[in-house]
Structure formats: structure tokens, C-alpha cells
Design an enzyme around this catalytic site. Sequence first.
Site, short mmCIF file in Angstrom:
data_model
loop_
_atom_site.label_atom_id
_atom_site.label_comp_id
_atom_site.label_asym_id
_atom_site.label_seq_id
_atom_site.Cartn_x
_atom_site.Cartn_y
_atom_site.Cartn_z
N SER A 24 -9.09 -13.69 24.34
CA SER A 24 -7.71 -14.00 24.68
C SER A 24 -7.20 -15.23 23.94
CB SER A 24 -7.59 -14.25 26.19
OG SER A 24 -8.39 -15.37 26.55
N THR A 84 -8.07 -18.19 24.81
CA THR A 84 -7.90 -19.21 25.84
C THR A 84 -8.39 -20.58 25.39
OG1 THR A 84 -8.03 -17.59 27.63
CG2 THR A 84 -8.53 -19.88 28.20
N ASN A 102 -3.18 -28.89 31.88
CA ASN A 102 -2.78 -27.65 32.54
C ASN A 102 -1.45 -27.79 33.28
OD1 ASN A 102 -5.96 -27.80 32.59
ND2 ASN A 102 -5.44 -25.61 32.56
N ASP A 103 -1.36 -28.80 34.13
CA ASP A 103 -0.20 -28.93 35.00
C ASP A 103 1.07 -29.26 34.25
OD1 ASP A 103 -1.94 -28.46 37.06
OD2 ASP A 103 -2.16 -30.57 37.62
N SER A 146 0.54 -19.19 30.24
CA SER A 146 -0.84 -18.72 30.32
C SER A 146 -1.35 -18.54 28.91
CB SER A 146 -0.91 -17.38 31.08
OG SER A 146 -2.16 -16.75 30.87
N THR A 154 -0.99 11.25 -17.89
CA THR A 154 -1.20 11.78 -16.55
C THR A 154 -2.60 12.38 -16.50
OG1 THR A 154 -0.27 13.95 -17.14
CG2 THR A 154 1.25 12.32 -16.23
N HIS A 155 -3.23 12.32 -15.34
CA HIS A 155 -4.63 12.78 -15.21
C HIS A 155 -5.55 12.02 -16.17
CE1 HIS A 155 -3.56 16.34 -12.72
NE2 HIS A 155 -2.44 16.28 -13.42
N SER A 192 -18.34 -13.57 -21.19
CA SER A 192 -19.75 -13.21 -21.12
C SER A 192 -20.63 -14.39 -21.45
CB SER A 192 -20.05 -12.06 -22.08
OG SER A 192 -21.44 -11.79 -22.14
N LYS A 207 -16.46 -12.31 -26.21
CA LYS A 207 -15.98 -11.30 -25.26
C LYS A 207 -15.01 -11.93 -24.27
CE LYS A 207 -17.79 -7.35 -22.66
NZ LYS A 207 -16.99 -7.38 -21.45
N VAL A 208 -13.89 -11.25 -24.01
CA VAL A 208 -12.90 -11.69 -23.03
C VAL A 208 -12.65 -10.54 -22.07
CG1 VAL A 208 -10.54 -12.49 -22.67
CG2 VAL A 208 -11.82 -13.26 -24.67
N GLU A 241 -9.25 -8.12 -12.21
CA GLU A 241 -10.39 -7.97 -11.31
C GLU A 241 -10.20 -8.74 -10.02
OE1 GLU A 241 -13.39 -7.49 -15.15
OE2 GLU A 241 -13.48 -9.30 -13.91
#
Length: 464
Positions: free
Chosen positions: A96, A98, A129-130, A137, A185-186, A316, A322-323, A329
Site C-alpha cells: 500500500s 504505507t 498521524n494526528d 490514509s 518491404t519484407h 571494438s 570499427k564503429v 542499440e
Amino acid sequence: MSRTESDSLGPIEVPEDAYWGAQTQRSMINFAIGEQPMPLQVAHALALIKKAAARVNARTGALPPDIARLIEQAADEILAGKHNDQFPLVVWQTGSGTQSNMNVNEVIAGRANELAGNNRGGKSPVHPNDHVNRGQSSNDCFPTAMHIATVKAVHEQLLPAISELSGGLAAKSAQYSELVKTGRTHMMDATPVTFGQELSAFVAQLDYAERAIRGSLPMVCELAQGGTAVGTGLNSPQGFSEAIAAELAALSGLPLVSAPNKFAALSGHEPLTHFSGALKTLAVALMKIANDLRLLGSGPRAGFAEVRLPANEPGSSIMPGKVNPTQCEALSMLACQVMGNDATVGFAASQGHLQLNVFKPVIIHNVLQSIRLLADGCRNFNEHCIAGLEADEAQMAAHLERGLMLVTALNPHIGYDKAAEIAKKAYAEGKTLRETAVELGHLTNEQFDTWVRAEDMLAPGKGE
């Protein structure tokens, strides 16, 4: 050094420099689980609720004005970030929330008592509380804080970040509005598009996701506050729910209203479930954007190599020069996390039993994490990928020239079957469409020049 605080279970030692009291200390002992702290946005939202409640209670005479002023002052300090270290509890606690509600109650009371000239902590003159929790609540405070924290994060973090990425993509779409390239496509060659058209799809996807997020917010703006323990509003004065919702709206500048049914607001979490689904929609769009650009940037010599992604860092530890598409990612990984978070929210929201759902902390943990990841991801991707993205116009032209699906432009002139014969023979013999079409006698060079023009294949009515 420590001091002694007490609750209904008896006395307990609390660090002397802590503003919190016994219930917070017990939670720290009993729930030493994981490393995920309850988000500070929730603590701040709870502090805002306490401030609003103090104002409403003071107006109705339920709180003495001097007590209300002390609560407000302590709450304002929390909202200013002065006591962030006073909220040490983790997500994995009572379902809850609380203990987090009491953590805020105790810190406000502890600081208010210090402001009144007493030692920090304790229960006099301000009682957690009071006074601080008056008319409230945990069962209505915590879901209210969940909704406030969510709406605030969306307006301050997520929507501006989506706008930044959408704007960056729109600018690139305009820049390359006339650059014709091969469509696919595909994962196979298809008829031409412009790179601008391809990028415009990303802008539209982001727009759809943004509209889904905005469309889900009105439900999240409905607050459980005033339902108290089970939704009946016991121990809150008549009109309290509407009065505190109005006060919270005025204090936050957000369009917050009182939920029409407090029983549902406490026991079900459909608004945040729906909202989390909208976040997943954005994650799906970002995954598509990241993967498409990763494919288009693949290479640089053995892939599509149609776009050049910014080289932000070496890719790498063994392959010199290498890039990698690291921004794509990172964006796709956070999209996976958001989809997983949405599954968690759905499972947790389904566990409302009778008058209360007791999976609230894990719901808000995942919702706020998704908002943060999506906001950071959109901004970072725009800054470190989209801003420096460039089209390789020569490579796009080369792919377009070799593309067999330009033959589609011949359908209205020689029919599907003859066009298919040209494409099949050209592919099998490694020839161009032009020389194959002429060789088969289906059209002349002049007709080919007139009918097969990639720039005329970009909209309805073209090629006819």
C-alpha cells in the site's frame, strides 16, 4: 548517536540526525530488499499532498493555523529538495506504500517540531498521524502521489523530449525530401521512396505515440485522495476530496481532479495500466526507428550503407577502426525495458483484491522508470544520432539504379506478366531492366526512358 522514538509497537532507536521516526526505522530494518529506492518524485508528491491537506484542514478548522503553517514550511523544504536524504525506503515494502507515506509524515513532523524550537523528530507540537496525516490514509495518499508524480514527470520530462526527437527527425525529413532511394518491404527491394518520406514515417509514429500518451493523462489526473482507508472517506470532512484536489491543482499547475469513484481508485489501477500501454506504444515506435537506422547504416562496405551514423566512440577492442551503431542499440535496449515494465504494471494492477490493490510501489516504480528511460532516450538519440545523421547519396543512387522493382512502373503499359518476365530474366542473367526489356521486345529504349522514372513513382497516379 541515536535517539528513542516510539510507535504502537513500542520504542526503537533512530539516528540522531534523522528527521524520520519509528515507522520509517522499522521499515529500513524489515525491508532490506534490493537496491531500488522509492522514487523521490513519490516522496515529493506526498509532501505536496501534506501541504495541500494542511491548507484545507486549516480552512475548515480541523488544524490550528500555527500547526498548519509548520507543516507547510516543512513540506516546502522537502519540495525544494533540501531533505532528499531523509527518504531511504525501498520499493519492496508494504504494497500500500504505507511506510513511505509514514516516512513523509514523520519527516515533516520531525522538521516542523525543530522549526518550532524543539529537538528534531518526536510528536510535539506536530504529530505525524494526528496533524500531518489528518483526514488521510496511506490507501488514498499513495495512489494520489503515484498519479501526481506520473503527470508531473510526463509534462516536465517526457513530452519535451518527444518533441525534441520529432523535431530533429522532421528537419532531416525536410532536408532529404527529394532524395530518391530504394524502398524495401519484407527486407527485399521494393519501389522507390524518398529518404524524406522514409523519415516522415518516424515523425508520424512519434506523433501517434505522443497522442496516445496525452490521451491517457486525463484518467491519471483523477485522484484517490479523500477515499481514506477503503473508499468511503471515513475520518475526512465533507467535501475534503474536492477541496484537496482543487488545492493540489492550484499548487502543482496540473489539471488534477477528484476521482469520481474512490473505491475503484483505491482497489484498481486502470488509469496507470492504460498510461503504461501508451508508454509501450512509444517504445515500439522507438524500436522501429532504431532498428531501421541500424539497418540503413549497416556496412560500411558489406551492408546497406545508405546512411552514415555519427561515430561517437570506437566500436571494438580488437578490430581497429570499427564503429558501431551504439545509439541505436541503447535506444532499442531501453525500449525492451519499457515493454517489460509494462508487463509488470499489468500484472501488478491485476492484483487488486477487494477494497485495495497492494502492488502500488512496484507499479509506480516501473511507470516512473519507463518515463525516465523514454525521455532520456529520446533526447540522447536526437543529440547523438539524428543531429549528425547523413545520407550517402551515392550509395542510395547505386542501389536505386540496380533495383529490379522499378519494373513495377511498366505494369500499366505492358501488364504484370510481361513485367515479371523482365524482372526474372534480368535477375537471373545479371542484366539491367532496360537491356532485358528491349531484348525481349516488350518495349523500346525510348519507351523505357519515358515509363521507368524513379522520381515519377513516389505518389498516387504516378507511372500511369
